[in-house]
Design a protein around this motif. Sequence first.
Motif, PDB file in Angstrom:
ATOM      1  N   ARG A 143       0.828  -1.209   0.000  1.00 12.03           N
ATOM      2  CA  ARG A 143       0.000   0.000   0.000  1.00 12.03           C
ATOM      3  C   ARG A 143       0.860   1.256   0.000  1.00 12.03           C
ATOM      4  NH1 ARG A 143      -3.845   0.816   5.033  1.00 12.03           N
ATOM      5  NH2 ARG A 143      -1.823   1.315   5.978  1.00 12.03           N
ATOM      6  N   SER A 144       1.915   1.264   0.821  1.00 14.52           N
ATOM      7  CA  SER A 144       2.793   2.432   0.877  1.00 14.52           C
ATOM      8  C   SER A 144       3.461   2.689  -0.466  1.00 14.52           C
ATOM      9  CB  SER A 144       3.857   2.230   1.964  1.00 14.52           C
ATOM     10  OG  SER A 144       3.259   2.160   3.242  1.00 14.52           O
ATOM     11  N   GLU A 147       0.922   4.174  -2.764  1.00 17.28           N
ATOM     12  CA  GLU A 147       0.679   5.578  -2.394  1.00 17.28           C
ATOM     13  C   GLU A 147       1.738   6.490  -3.012  1.00 17.28           C
ATOM     14  OE1 GLU A 147      -0.528   6.880   1.605  1.00 17.28           O
ATOM     15  OE2 GLU A 147      -0.386   4.754   2.147  1.00 17.28           O
ATOM     16  N   GLU A 148       3.004   6.102  -2.910  1.00 17.35           N
ATOM     17  CA  GLU A 148       4.085   6.926  -3.438  1.00 17.35           C
ATOM     18  C   GLU A 148       3.977   7.074  -4.960  1.00 17.35           C
ATOM     19  OE1 GLU A 148       7.922   5.655  -2.212  1.00 17.35           O
ATOM     20  OE2 GLU A 148       7.407   5.568  -0.086  1.00 17.35           O
ATOM     21  N   LYS A 151       0.987   9.333  -5.821  1.00 14.03           N
ATOM     22  CA  LYS A 151       1.327  10.730  -5.571  1.00 14.03           C
ATOM     23  C   LYS A 151       2.192  11.288  -6.697  1.00 14.03           C
ATOM     24  CE  LYS A 151       3.312  13.927  -2.201  1.00 14.03           C
ATOM     25  NZ  LYS A 151       4.038  14.674  -3.258  1.00 14.03           N
ATOM     26  N   ASP A 163      -6.701  11.941  -1.636  1.00 17.16           N
ATOM     27  CA  ASP A 163      -6.179  11.100  -0.555  1.00 17.16           C
ATOM     28  C   ASP A 163      -5.486   9.886  -1.183  1.00 17.16           C
ATOM     29  OD1 ASP A 163      -5.872   9.198   1.517  1.00 17.16           O
ATOM     30  OD2 ASP A 163      -7.520  10.066   2.645  1.00 17.16           O
ATOM     31  N   THR A 164      -4.155   9.873  -1.182  1.00 15.63           N
ATOM     32  CA  THR A 164      -3.426   8.800  -1.848  1.00 15.63           C
ATOM     33  C   THR A 164      -3.610   7.449  -1.148  1.00 15.63           C
ATOM     34  OG1 THR A 164      -1.413   9.387  -0.614  1.00 15.63           O
ATOM     35  CG2 THR A 164      -1.696  10.343  -2.812  1.00 15.63           C
ATOM     36  N   LYS A 165      -3.713   7.456   0.165  1.00 19.50           N
ATOM     37  CA  LYS A 165      -3.929   6.195   0.893  1.00 19.50           C
ATOM     38  C   LYS A 165      -5.277   5.594   0.523  1.00 19.50           C
ATOM     39  CE  LYS A 165      -4.304   4.252   5.561  1.00 19.50           C
ATOM     40  NZ  LYS A 165      -4.232   4.544   7.019  1.00 19.50           N
ATOM     41  N   GLU A 166      -6.294   6.438   0.483  1.00 19.67           N
ATOM     42  CA  GLU A 166      -7.636   5.974   0.109  1.00 19.67           C
ATOM     43  C   GLU A 166      -7.654   5.465  -1.323  1.00 19.67           C
ATOM     44  OE1 GLU A 166     -11.506   8.487  -0.760  1.00 19.67           O
ATOM     45  OE2 GLU A 166     -11.239   8.244   1.412  1.00 19.67           O
ATOM     46  N   ALA A 168      -5.115   4.194  -3.032  1.00 18.63           N
ATOM     47  CA  ALA A 168      -4.394   2.923  -3.091  1.00 18.63           C
ATOM     48  C   ALA A 168      -5.279   1.777  -2.620  1.00 18.63           C
ATOM     49  CB  ALA A 168      -3.123   3.003  -2.244  1.00 18.63           C
ATOM     50  N   GLU A 169      -6.037   2.017  -1.562  1.00 19.58           N
ATOM     51  CA  GLU A 169      -6.941   0.985  -1.056  1.00 19.58           C
ATOM     52  C   GLU A 169      -8.095   0.739  -2.034  1.00 19.58           C
ATOM     53  OE1 GLU A 169      -8.029   2.285   2.840  1.00 19.58           O
ATOM     54  OE2 GLU A 169      -6.098   1.698   3.722  1.00 19.58           O
TER      55      GLU A 169
END
Length: 215
Positions: A143-144, A147-148, A151, A163-166, A168-169
């Motif tokens: 996931r990390s 995210e990168e 972004k 929201d990059t975390k959202e 990615a999920e």
Amino acid sequence: MAARKKKSRKGDDALPYAERKSRDILVAARDLFFRRGVEAVTLEEIAEAAGVAKTTIYYKFGRKEDVFVAVFDQLGENAVAGFPGDVDLNAPPRDTLLRLCTQLMTALANRELMGPEPLFLLEAKRNPELGRRFFEMGPGRMRSALEEIIKAWVDRGHLDVTDTKEAAEDLAVLCQGLLPIELQIFPDLKLSEDEIAHRVVRGVDKFLAIYGAKG
């Protein structure tokens, strides 16, 4: 002649002796744990299956629980091996997303990780720290990385994401659908490469329809 045959018996026999013994112990332990469960397996059985002395296991890993932690860590590493690899951030995202999501789905469809009542989940209930460690090494690391990459694509104008975390999920969920539940309900379910590809294409195209930069 005998010595020459012994040298060429296996390609990975070129490994140093200590590494080869550690490998053999983990292979044997992994097979026994997944077939019979951690509680039912003894160090003596692992030693016999690995072709080593019980004291060798104590020296290299410690107790049976420590051997399982080493197997657990190896599974986490294997789940993300080669991920994300080389990424051309200046190219349109679709091809890269297809490759990354294929890796993700292949790991998810691994029966040892996500089979009915998967062993690692059962052990994580007994040891929550083990579960957290596995998540950080496997799914959390993937996931990390996503995210990168997301972004970077946002910065280049390829994606429109807040929201990059959202995001990615969302990407993972769009590709996997109900697969985690399916794998637990249907013990004989196995995905072919074509089935994985179908889910990945569907998920990536939906992701880009949601997050692709407009105009």
